[in-house]
Scaffold this motif. Structure first.
Motif, mmCIF file in Angstrom:
data_model
loop_
_atom_site.group_PDB
_atom_site.id
_atom_site.type_symbol
_atom_site.label_atom_id
_atom_site.label_comp_id
_atom_site.label_asym_id
_atom_site.label_seq_id
_atom_site.Cartn_x
_atom_site.Cartn_y
_atom_site.Cartn_z
ATOM 1 N N THR A 183 14.293 44.217 18.465
ATOM 2 C CA THR A 183 14.629 43.416 17.275
ATOM 3 C C THR A 183 15.530 44.123 16.275
ATOM 4 N N GLY A 184 15.789 45.417 16.457
ATOM 5 C CA GLY A 184 16.626 46.124 15.504
ATOM 6 C C GLY A 184 15.861 46.579 14.269
ATOM 7 N N ALA A 185 16.554 47.300 13.404
ATOM 8 C CA ALA A 185 15.939 47.888 12.212
ATOM 9 C C ALA A 185 15.727 46.839 11.127
ATOM 10 N N ILE A 186 14.678 47.022 10.340
ATOM 11 C CA ILE A 186 14.346 46.045 9.309
ATOM 12 C C ILE A 186 15.436 45.993 8.231
ATOM 13 N N GLN A 187 16.145 47.099 8.006
ATOM 14 C CA GLN A 187 17.226 47.089 7.019
ATOM 15 C C GLN A 187 18.358 46.149 7.423
ATOM 16 N N HIS A 188 18.469 45.860 8.702
ATOM 17 C CA HIS A 188 19.531 44.989 9.198
ATOM 18 C C HIS A 188 19.018 43.582 9.506
ATOM 19 N N GLN A 189 17.824 43.263 9.005
ATOM 20 C CA GLN A 189 17.157 42.024 9.415
ATOM 21 C C GLN A 189 18.019 40.785 9.190
ATOM 22 N N ALA A 190 18.546 40.623 7.995
ATOM 23 C CA ALA A 190 19.293 39.409 7.684
ATOM 24 C C ALA A 190 20.545 39.290 8.543
ATOM 25 N N ALA A 191 21.283 40.388 8.676
ATOM 26 C CA ALA A 191 22.510 40.358 9.477
ATOM 27 C C ALA A 191 22.202 40.068 10.938
ATOM 28 N N LEU A 192 21.154 40.702 11.463
ATOM 29 C CA LEU A 192 20.807 40.472 12.866
ATOM 30 C C LEU A 192 20.317 39.045 13.093
ATOM 31 N N ARG A 193 19.518 38.530 12.167
ATOM 32 C CA ARG A 193 19.036 37.155 12.297
ATOM 33 C C ARG A 193 20.218 36.185 12.353
ATOM 34 N N ASP A 194 21.198 36.388 11.484
ATOM 35 C CA ASP A 194 22.354 35.499 11.465
ATOM 36 C C ASP A 194 23.177 35.630 12.744
ATOM 37 N N ARG A 195 23.381 36.845 13.199
ATOM 38 C CA ARG A 195 24.231 37.056 14.369
ATOM 39 C C ARG A 195 23.546 36.587 15.650
ATOM 40 N N ILE A 196 22.238 36.844 15.765
ATOM 41 C CA ILE A 196 21.496 36.313 16.910
ATOM 42 C C ILE A 196 21.552 34.789 16.889
ATOM 43 N N GLY A 197 21.376 34.216 15.698
ATOM 44 C CA GLY A 197 21.443 32.767 15.567
ATOM 45 C C GLY A 197 22.781 32.197 16.008
#
Length: 252
Positions: free
Chosen positions: A45-59
Motif C-alpha cells: 500500500t505504500g507509505a502513509i505520508q503518500h496516502q493521498a497521492a497513492l489513493r488518487d493515482r491508484i484510482g
C-alpha cells in the motif's frame, strides 16, 4: 502533458512509483497493481505520508472497477499503513502473511483478512499467485509474491536506492541497473544484519528462487523494477557483491 499515474510493466502489471528524496539518493516505497481477469489486485500500500497521492493515482488506474483484492507481504508500516484508508474507498478482499506470527490484521486496524502461508499458491481474482520463502527479509513472517501470469516476483525489504531523475526508471539492460554501491547503501541503512550473511549462500538462494519460479520481472517495493531474466541475473550478482563488500568491511 502530465505523467501517467503508474508505469506499465509486462502482462498487465502496473508500478505505482512513489519515493522519498534523501540527502543524495532516493528511496522507493511503491505498491503495484495486477490487472487480473476478475479485478485489480493491489500488492502493498505504500507509505502513509503518500496516502493521498497513492489513493488518487491508484484510482486513476483502476477507474470504476476499483480494487478487488490486496496482498501484503508483512505488517511493517511501509507495506500496510494505508490499508484502512484504501479499504474505505475500495471494499477489497485482503490476503496477509500468517507464517511465523501471531499478529492480527484486525488488531492492526486493517480489518478482516485471509491468512496465507509460505509456499502456498492461490487463485486470486483469476490470477495464480504463489508466496515463496524469501531469501532476504527483515521479519520472519515476510513473504514475497509471485504472479505466474506475468512471471513477476514482487519483492519486499530487499531493494536499492536510485538517483534523482531515475525515479520512474525501469531497468531493462545491465546498463540501467543500480550500482553495487546503490544496493550496499540501501542494505546498510535498512537491513544492517547483511554484514552477517554468507555471500555465496545468498547467491545459491537467489539462483534457486529465480529457477524455481521462472522470474521475468523483479518488482521491489523498495527500488526500481528490473525486466528480463539476464538483467535480473546481473542485478542479483550485484546484490551478492554488495553483501560481500559489507561482510568484508565488518570482518573482525
Amino acid at each position: 502533458m502530465s505523467e501517467p499515474p503508474a508505469v506499465e510493466l509486462p502482462d498487465d502489471v502496473y508500478w505505482v512509483d512513489q519515493c522519498y528524496a534523501m540527502a543524495d539518493r532516493h528511496h522507493h516505497i511503491s505498491p503495484y497493481l495486477i490487472d487480473a481477469p476478475e479485478g485489480y489486485v493491489l500488492v502493498e500500500t505504500g507509505a502513509i505520508q503518500h496516502q493521498a497521492a497513492l489513493r488518487d493515482r491508484i484510482g486513476e488506474v483502476v477507474g470504476e472497477a476499483g480494487v478487488a483484492a490486496a496482498v501484503f507481504s508483512h505488517y511493517d508500516l511501509p507495506h500496510v499503513a494505508n490499508a484502512r484508508a484504501f479499504r474505505e474507498v475500495w471494499d477489497f478482499d485482503l490476503y496477509t502473511s500468517f507464517s511465523g506470527t501471531s499478529a492480527s490484521p484486525e488488531a492492526l486496524g486493517m480489518g478482516p483478512s485471509t491468512g496465507v502461508m509460505h509456499d502456498e499458491t492461490r487463485d486470486i481474482c483469476g490470477r495464480t499467485l504463489s508466496f515463496p520463502w524469501p531469501p532476504l527479509v527483515d521479519a520472519a513472517h515476510s513473504m514475497w509474491v509471485y504472479d505466474h501470469g506475468s512471471k513477476t516476483m514482487f519483492v519486499a525489504d530487499m531493494g536499492h536506492y536510485h538517483w534523482p531523475g531515475d525515479c520512474r526508471a525501469v531497468c531493462r539492460t545491465v546498463e540501467d541497473l543500480p550500482s553495487v554501491d546503490d544496493i550496499r547503501a540501501y542494505n546498510e541503512d535498512a537491513l544492517p544484519f547483511v554484514k552477517y550473511l554468507d555471500p555465496e549462500k545468498m547467491r545459491g538462494a537467489f539462483e534457486e528462487l529465480v529457477e524455481t519460479y521462472d522470474v521475468a520481472v523483479w518488482a521491489p517495493v523498495h527500488g526500481t523494477p528490473i525486466v528480463g531474466a539476464s538483467t535480473i541475473d546481473a542485478y542479483l550478482d550485484r546484490a551478492v557483491d554488495a553483501i560481500a563488500e559489507t561482510a568484508a568491511a565488518n570482518a573482525p
